[in-house]
Design a protein around this motif. Structure first.
Motif, short mmCIF file in Angstrom:
data_model
loop_
_atom_site.label_atom_id
_atom_site.label_comp_id
_atom_site.label_asym_id
_atom_site.label_seq_id
_atom_site.Cartn_x
_atom_site.Cartn_y
_atom_site.Cartn_z
N ALA A 50 0.83 -1.21 0.00
CA ALA A 50 0.00 0.00 0.00
C ALA A 50 0.86 1.25 0.00
CB ALA A 50 -0.93 0.00 1.21
N VAL A 51 1.88 1.28 0.86
CA VAL A 51 2.76 2.45 0.93
C VAL A 51 3.49 2.65 -0.39
CG1 VAL A 51 4.86 3.35 2.00
CG2 VAL A 51 3.04 2.43 3.43
N ASP A 52 3.98 1.57 -0.98
CA ASP A 52 4.70 1.68 -2.25
C ASP A 52 3.78 2.21 -3.36
OD1 ASP A 52 6.97 0.78 -1.03
OD2 ASP A 52 6.92 -1.22 -1.92
N HIS A 53 2.54 1.71 -3.36
CA HIS A 53 1.60 2.17 -4.39
C HIS A 53 1.25 3.64 -4.18
CE1 HIS A 53 -1.54 2.02 -7.39
NE2 HIS A 53 -2.43 2.46 -6.51
N GLN A 54 1.02 4.03 -2.95
CA GLN A 54 0.70 5.43 -2.67
C GLN A 54 1.87 6.34 -3.04
OE1 GLN A 54 -0.29 5.13 1.48
NE2 GLN A 54 -2.49 5.04 1.08
N ARG A 55 3.09 5.90 -2.72
CA ARG A 55 4.27 6.71 -3.05
C ARG A 55 4.44 6.81 -4.57
NH1 ARG A 55 9.78 4.85 -0.46
NH2 ARG A 55 9.28 3.03 -1.75
N HIS A 56 4.18 5.70 -5.28
CA HIS A 56 4.26 5.75 -6.74
C HIS A 56 3.25 6.75 -7.31
CE1 HIS A 56 4.58 4.46 -10.90
NE2 HIS A 56 3.26 4.27 -10.93
N MET A 57 2.03 6.71 -6.78
CA MET A 57 1.02 7.66 -7.23
C MET A 57 1.45 9.09 -6.95
SD MET A 57 -2.52 5.76 -6.09
CE MET A 57 -3.50 7.17 -6.61
N ALA A 58 2.01 9.30 -5.76
CA ALA A 58 2.46 10.65 -5.40
C ALA A 58 3.56 11.14 -6.33
CB ALA A 58 2.94 10.67 -3.96
N ARG A 59 4.48 10.26 -6.70
CA ARG A 59 5.57 10.65 -7.60
C ARG A 59 5.03 10.99 -9.00
NH1 ARG A 59 10.79 9.35 -5.93
NH2 ARG A 59 11.44 9.02 -8.08
N VAL A 60 4.07 10.19 -9.45
CA VAL A 60 3.47 10.47 -10.77
C VAL A 60 2.75 11.81 -10.76
CG1 VAL A 60 1.70 9.71 -12.40
CG2 VAL A 60 3.28 8.03 -11.41
N LEU A 61 1.98 12.06 -9.70
CA LEU A 61 1.25 13.32 -9.60
C LEU A 61 2.20 14.50 -9.49
CD1 LEU A 61 -1.54 12.18 -7.11
CD2 LEU A 61 -1.87 12.77 -9.52
N LEU A 62 3.28 14.32 -8.73
CA LEU A 62 4.26 15.40 -8.58
C LEU A 62 4.92 15.72 -9.92
CD1 LEU A 62 5.87 17.34 -6.82
CD2 LEU A 62 7.42 15.45 -6.25
N ALA A 63 5.27 14.68 -10.65
CA ALA A 63 5.86 14.91 -11.98
C ALA A 63 4.89 15.63 -12.90
CB ALA A 63 6.28 13.57 -12.59
N GLY A 64 3.59 15.31 -12.76
CA GLY A 64 2.59 15.96 -13.60
C GLY A 64 2.39 17.43 -13.27
N LEU A 65 2.72 17.82 -12.05
CA LEU A 65 2.59 19.22 -11.64
C LEU A 65 3.91 19.97 -11.67
CD1 LEU A 65 0.21 18.77 -8.55
CD2 LEU A 65 -0.38 19.84 -10.73
N ALA A 66 4.94 19.33 -12.22
CA ALA A 66 6.28 19.90 -12.17
C ALA A 66 6.37 21.29 -12.78
CB ALA A 66 7.26 18.96 -12.87
N ASP A 67 5.59 21.55 -13.84
CA ASP A 67 5.68 22.86 -14.49
C ASP A 67 5.03 23.97 -13.68
OD1 ASP A 67 3.16 21.83 -14.80
OD2 ASP A 67 2.90 22.54 -16.86
N ARG A 68 4.32 23.60 -12.59
CA ARG A 68 3.66 24.61 -11.75
C ARG A 68 4.33 24.74 -10.38
NH1 ARG A 68 -2.34 22.46 -11.78
NH2 ARG A 68 -2.60 24.25 -10.36
N LEU A 69 5.41 24.00 -10.19
CA LEU A 69 6.11 24.00 -8.91
C LEU A 69 7.57 24.34 -9.12
CD1 LEU A 69 4.57 20.69 -7.51
CD2 LEU A 69 4.09 22.99 -6.63
N PRO A 70 8.29 24.79 -8.08
CA PRO A 70 9.71 25.09 -8.22
C PRO A 70 10.48 23.86 -8.71
CG PRO A 70 8.88 25.97 -6.16
CD PRO A 70 7.78 25.14 -6.73
N GLU A 71 11.26 24.04 -9.75
CA GLU A 71 11.97 22.91 -10.37
C GLU A 71 12.89 22.22 -9.38
OE1 GLU A 71 15.08 22.12 -14.10
OE2 GLU A 71 14.17 24.10 -13.79
N ARG A 72 13.60 23.00 -8.59
CA ARG A 72 14.54 22.43 -7.63
C ARG A 72 13.82 21.58 -6.58
NH1 ARG A 72 19.77 20.95 -7.70
NH2 ARG A 72 20.51 20.67 -5.56
#
Length: 546
Positions: free
Chosen positions: A261-283
């Motif tokens: 469950a934790v691995d799946h949630q973390r994977h989802m979080a990473r995918v979502l974060l990558a999808g919002l990368a252009d709206r968040l500080p690159e660093r």
């Protein structure tokens, strides 16, 4: 059966399954609503006051080894390292002495008992080494004294002690500095001088603010979730262990489910974060996704980055941002521990345990081995040794104990350790740290003295030591990361036995019952036990030399 669970979000877990406002009054906890939630850290309100005598500290004789706090089953004796200013501000009659370590220059070391929570078992005094005082070679830093005339002053001292700042979690704590960290497991309802609870307490000191525990039914689930109170606690930031109880037959799979469950949630979080990368500080995005989290300092850095991320997400209204906000905390690494006794690990839950051992997933398994079904009436398990009497083995168990460690090592990629905190506490802490750092399955089997063994529990540490010295219990660590190097993957952490095995067994009631019932049969069982111990030692030596 209702399962006692902490908040599934775990890193901020002030309540069981959510929250409930409550007030404490004497030995009871009252709730202003009934919704299935339970607050944590409530065992501190019980104040059972069952001890007639409590340990008293003599700073002049103290080595500051912290062994007393490590072995204390109920976390009722604590050590702190504070500045002189913090000690003076405490405003109590706290005893102290200059700290002898390097962790804090000009720091003050304070040792304090919780007089109303102490059970008076005396095991801390057993662990205390004589100090180096000229002319008094046997003088110890701890001794037992009548509680009644000391109670009020020690209550005030402990209250002041708790208010002093806590020691900052170190990068890689050792046996001494780990005990300066406030435990997230305190004042449990375990037996006096219990041999199981120190293992759990140390785990919480090492990983407590980010650990998730799947706990098999047994002693550890009873003293771990003894409703209406629980010994699992949180820190000032609301972080603490997430704990859930499952049954004998499925606890290993239950804990594996935590990991999935934790691995799946973390994977989802990473995918979502990558999808919002252009709206968040690159660093910020880069550092979160690429962050190493191998130690407490790096974990702290990642927490700060995640907090910054959540602050930015709070100002966004779209669904993707809201979903990431809910999952962001999983970007901080969790440590999964699957905990239970030998009845679970060796017997009823072994099929599931073996499934998890073969999974290759990053979970840690902690077996609290009392060598008998301690909680359900002292029935024999496959961990019960040759010659020991127990229910369903009243004439003494005739078969050797299952070697869970060797079975796990046969997979090749399972970190495996056999430990005994009473024999070598530093090795116990080292094994826990190595297991948690290993990216795969780890198994630690810990010898736990138990009232079912039939001796004064205050002697539990000595019995653990003698178990190793007689060859009855092995100490080793098998680390798959050493495979393919010049080092052997197996390291034996105990010296060659110097004590006769029969002499060790003779001191415990569980073996004497067998001997008294049939001396001739017992003699044969002793011979089998000696042969088995020698065979086990020979196998381990061969692995080291392979």
């Amino acid at each position: 059966m209702s399962h006692l669970r902490f908040s599934p979000h775990q890193i901020r877990a002030p309540y069981l399954i959510g929250g409930a406002d409550f007030v404490a009054c004497h030995h009871f906890v009252f709730f202003d609503r009934v919704d299935g939630t339970w607050p944590v850290g409530t065992s501190k309100f019980e104040k059972r006051n069952i001890a007639d005598k409590i340990p008293i500290w003599d700073p002049e004789a103290c080595r500051e080894c912290n062994k007393c706090t490590m072995v204390y089953p109920h976390a009722a004796i604590r050590a702190k390292l504070v500045t002189k200013e913090a000690l003076e501000a405490a405003g109590a009659e706290l005893k102290s002495q200059p700290y002898r370590g390097i962790e804090m220059k000009d720091g003050m070391y304070v040792l304090q008992v919780a007089p109303e929570d102490c059970t008076g078992c005396g095991i801390c005094v057993s662990a205390c080494r004589p100090g180096k005082i000229k002319g008094e070679p046997e003088r110890k830093a701890l001794s037992m004294a009548e509680k009644a005339p000391l109670l009020e002053q020690e209550k005030a001292n402990f209250a002041a002690f708790l208010k002093m700042p806590n020691f900052d979690r170190a990068d890689l704590p050792n046996i001494k500095t780990a005990q300066l960290i406030t435990p997230y497991f305190e004042f449990s309802s375990a037996c006096l001088a219990c041999g199981e609870t120190p293992y759990i307490k140390v785990l919480t000191q090492l990983f407590g603010d980010r650990m998730m525990i799947a706990n098999a039914t047994g002693c550890s689930s009873i003293f771990g979730g003894n409703l209406p109170t629980t010994p699992y606690a949180t820190d000032a930031e609301g972080r603490g262990p997430a704990w859930a109880n499952s049954l004998f037959e499925d606890n290993a799979e239950f804990g594996l489910g935590f990991r999935l469950a934790v691995d799946h949630q973390r994977h989802m979080a990473r995918v979502l974060l990558a999808g919002l990368a252009d709206r968040l500080p690159e660093r910020l995005v880069h550092d979160i996704l690429e962050a190493k989290q191998d130690n407490e300092v790096l974990i702290r850095d990642q927490r700060k980055r995640v907090a910054d991320l959540k602050g930015l997400l709070a100002g966004m209204s779209d669904l993707t941002a809201k979903r990431l906000f809910d999952l962001a905390d999983t970007l901080v690494e969790r440590v999964i521990w699957i905990i239970g006794g030998d009845g679970w690990a060796y017997d009823i839950g072994y099929g599931g345990l073996d499934h998890v051992l073969a999974s290759g997933r990053n979970v840690n398994i902690r077996v609290l081995d009392t060598e008998v079904y301690s909680n359900t009436g002292c029935q024999a398990s496959k961990s019960t040794p040759i010659g020991a009497a127990a229910k369903f083995a009243v004439g003494g168990k005739a078969r050797q104990k299952k070697d869970l460690g060797l079975m796990a090592m046969s997979y090749g990629d399972v970190y495996t350790a056999s430990v005994s905190f009473g024999a070598k506490d530093a090795q116990t802490v080292q094994a826990m740290q190595e297991a948690a750092s290993y990216d795969g399955v780890s198994l630690i089997v810990g010898y736990a003295h138990c009232i079912a063994h039939g001796y004064d529990m205050a002697c539990g540490l000595q019995r653990q030591q003698l178990a190793v010295e007689s060859g009855y219990w092995s100490l080793y660590r098998y680390d798959p990361r050493r495979l393919g190097t010049d080092e052997s993957p197996l390291e034996i952490d105990a010296k060659t036995p110097t004590m006769d095995l029969a002499e060790f067994m003779e001191a415990e009631t569980r073996f004497r019952i067998t001997e008294n019932a049939d001396p001739a049969a017992y003699k044969e069982l002793i011979a089998l036990a000696v042969t088995h111990a020698q065979r086990r030692a020979d196998i381990l030596k061969r692995i080291v030399g392979a």
